[in-house]
Design a protein around this motif. Sequence first.
Motif, short mmCIF file in Angstrom:
data_model
loop_
_atom_site.label_atom_id
_atom_site.label_comp_id
_atom_site.label_asym_id
_atom_site.label_seq_id
_atom_site.Cartn_x
_atom_site.Cartn_y
_atom_site.Cartn_z
N ASN A 5 -84.65 33.03 43.16
CA ASN A 5 -85.94 33.32 42.56
C ASN A 5 -86.20 32.44 41.35
OD1 ASN A 5 -86.50 35.35 44.39
ND2 ASN A 5 -85.70 36.98 43.08
N SER A 6 -85.11 31.99 40.71
CA SER A 6 -85.25 31.16 39.51
C SER A 6 -84.14 30.12 39.48
CB SER A 6 -85.17 32.05 38.25
OG SER A 6 -85.19 31.27 37.08
N PHE A 7 -84.54 28.86 39.25
CA PHE A 7 -83.57 27.76 39.14
C PHE A 7 -83.96 26.90 37.94
CE2 PHE A 7 -82.15 23.38 40.28
CZ PHE A 7 -80.77 23.62 40.22
N ASN A 8 -83.04 26.81 36.96
CA ASN A 8 -83.29 26.04 35.75
C ASN A 8 -82.21 24.98 35.59
OD1 ASN A 8 -85.43 27.83 35.16
ND2 ASN A 8 -84.03 29.23 34.16
N SER A 9 -82.61 23.73 35.55
CA SER A 9 -81.67 22.61 35.49
C SER A 9 -81.92 21.79 34.24
CB SER A 9 -81.82 21.74 36.73
OG SER A 9 -81.15 20.51 36.58
N TYR A 10 -80.88 21.62 33.42
CA TYR A 10 -80.99 20.86 32.18
C TYR A 10 -79.91 19.77 32.16
CZ TYR A 10 -83.73 24.92 30.79
OH TYR A 10 -84.67 25.93 30.76
N TYR A 11 -80.33 18.52 32.13
CA TYR A 11 -79.42 17.38 32.04
C TYR A 11 -78.39 17.37 33.17
CZ TYR A 11 -81.32 17.04 27.29
OH TYR A 11 -82.17 16.95 26.21
N CYS A 12 -78.79 17.78 34.35
CA CYS A 12 -77.87 17.79 35.50
C CYS A 12 -78.01 16.50 36.29
CB CYS A 12 -78.16 19.00 36.39
SG CYS A 12 -77.76 20.58 35.62
N ASP A 13 -76.95 16.17 37.02
CA ASP A 13 -76.94 14.96 37.84
C ASP A 13 -77.16 15.32 39.31
OD1 ASP A 13 -76.39 13.32 35.64
OD2 ASP A 13 -74.23 13.67 35.82
N PHE A 14 -78.07 14.55 39.95
CA PHE A 14 -78.36 14.74 41.36
C PHE A 14 -78.30 13.37 42.04
CE2 PHE A 14 -80.45 18.15 39.12
CZ PHE A 14 -80.21 19.26 39.89
N SER A 15 -77.93 13.38 43.30
CA SER A 15 -77.89 12.13 44.05
C SER A 15 -79.30 11.81 44.58
CB SER A 15 -76.91 12.25 45.22
OG SER A 15 -77.39 13.21 46.16
N PRO A 16 -79.58 10.54 44.93
CA PRO A 16 -80.89 10.17 45.47
C PRO A 16 -81.19 10.96 46.75
CG PRO A 16 -79.65 8.22 44.88
CD PRO A 16 -78.70 9.37 44.76
N GLY A 17 -82.37 11.49 46.82
CA GLY A 17 -82.79 12.22 48.02
C GLY A 17 -82.57 13.72 47.96
N GLN A 18 -81.77 14.21 47.02
CA GLN A 18 -81.52 15.65 46.96
C GLN A 18 -82.79 16.43 46.59
OE1 GLN A 18 -78.10 15.92 44.25
NE2 GLN A 18 -76.78 16.52 45.95
N PHE A 19 -83.51 15.93 45.58
CA PHE A 19 -84.72 16.64 45.18
C PHE A 19 -85.84 16.47 46.19
CE2 PHE A 19 -83.39 17.83 40.90
CZ PHE A 19 -84.12 18.99 40.74
N GLU A 20 -85.86 15.37 46.87
CA GLU A 20 -86.86 15.18 47.93
C GLU A 20 -86.66 16.24 49.02
OE1 GLU A 20 -88.56 11.61 50.82
OE2 GLU A 20 -86.90 11.23 49.42
N GLU A 21 -85.41 16.49 49.38
CA GLU A 21 -85.09 17.53 50.38
C GLU A 21 -85.48 18.92 49.85
OE1 GLU A 21 -83.81 18.66 54.10
OE2 GLU A 21 -83.55 16.60 53.35
N ILE A 22 -85.19 19.16 48.56
CA ILE A 22 -85.52 20.46 47.95
C ILE A 22 -87.02 20.70 47.99
CG2 ILE A 22 -85.55 21.73 45.76
CD1 ILE A 22 -82.84 20.41 45.12
#
Length: 487
Positions: free
Chosen positions: A206-223
């Motif tokens: 229900n809630s996702f909060n991300s601060y200064y986290c590392d993600f690989s290319p394409g992960q947020f596009e999928e999300i």
Amino acid sequence: TDTCFMSVIELSVKKHHREMDYNYFEFENLPTEIIFKILDYVPYKDLSIISMVSRTFYLLATDPLLWKSYEVCYPTEPEKLISILNLNRFRKLETLHLFQGRTCSDVRMSSQQTCDIFESLENIELNLLTIQHFDLTSVSSSQLARVLCNIKSVSFNHAVKISDEQVVTIIEDMPKHGNMKAFQVEELDFSKVERKSLSRAVNSLNSFNSYYCDFSPGQFEEIFEEMAVKTNLKDLSLFNKEDLEKISPTTISKAFNNLERLYVGQCRLSAEQMFGIFIEMSQKSNLTKINLVFKDSFPYLLSSIPSDVLSKSLNSLQEIVLPFFKLSSTQMKDTLEGVAGSSSNVKHLDLGANIVPDVSLEVLEKVYFKLRTTYPSKIKDDIGDILMKNEDLMFEQAMLKAELKGVRSKTAKLLTKNKQLQSLLMFSDPSKVNADTGRISGRVRVKILKKSKFSSSYRFSVKSRIVKRSNERVKVKVLSKSHVCEL
């Protein structure tokens, strides 16, 4: 007589004891709901004392429902913390904060003690767990995932040490258990997690909060692609995420408008993405709060959005925070007029340093009294200043009008009593003088001449120490078509 007196005392004492026993019996046999209601008002320290009265009171005073709001004090020695968590009364504990410390003087915890703490947490129905300055690497990945995924809200604050394997296991198990509803993470590396697993996990929350986290290319596009179609997510916060501009404007606009609360800070969005977000918002959106806290660019990111579309989008929200975006005067005007309308939902508005446009005072008053004072808002302060200045101006005008009316009245009375005026009026039409009211009508103009402060008489009056009577003196010129009279 002494014997009789002692007998009376003994009888009284026995009667008193019987009454006490009766009262004790009555309280103990009250319905459990009433006893719980009474004990719910008792401090925890007193509950511990009550639990030592009898076995019955022990069972009543140590009921987990009475201890669910207990807060473990910090710093707490590891062994003491473990013993607390193993008590049955804390089986329904709602909140726990784990903190090992940053310096040598803080609490030291061994690997075994860390494992024992998480073993104890498996038997507790926690609602909120916050972890800060804590080393989790000694806990097995399966046990850590099992504990965390059964807690409703988990927060990894700064300096949490965790392995990549543990992160992957937690993310993969999160949708399976389905108990975790909120996940707040800081400085965590998600780059080793498979894209689809991360997308399923984030969209199951229900809630996702991300601060200064590392993600690989394409992960947020999928999300965002999954979020645009279907998601459980209602609250999303992204801080310091640099590659959001690469996501399709259509995808990100639909994904954001499926949320209820959105916070984007220290990120970058393109003008096309912003245009798509607000167009979608004006048509169909679940959003109620939006915080876009990052710098504007040139050309301005909101400049391509029509003012009526922007106004309709913003006025469908309850809270708006756009502190660094430049709005045109037309956009500002339409937005404020929309906020003043009855259909607007806006309760908090922060538009940064944008200048309040030229709108009616009625609109400004409605906007001012509609916005809440819970949070600071520069635009509300600016509107308040405008209303205050206008109120002061209206007050000054009213005072000047009243003063002018008084001067006119006094001047009229003075002129009607003056002999020079009477001689002047002999050549005029007498019907133009109204003696009853003391007012002069007709084409007579009155000029009040204020004495200049540079005149010699003014300087003399200022420097002179002679006390004079404070009589008001008015110098008047009466002008008519054929005569001039100076009084």
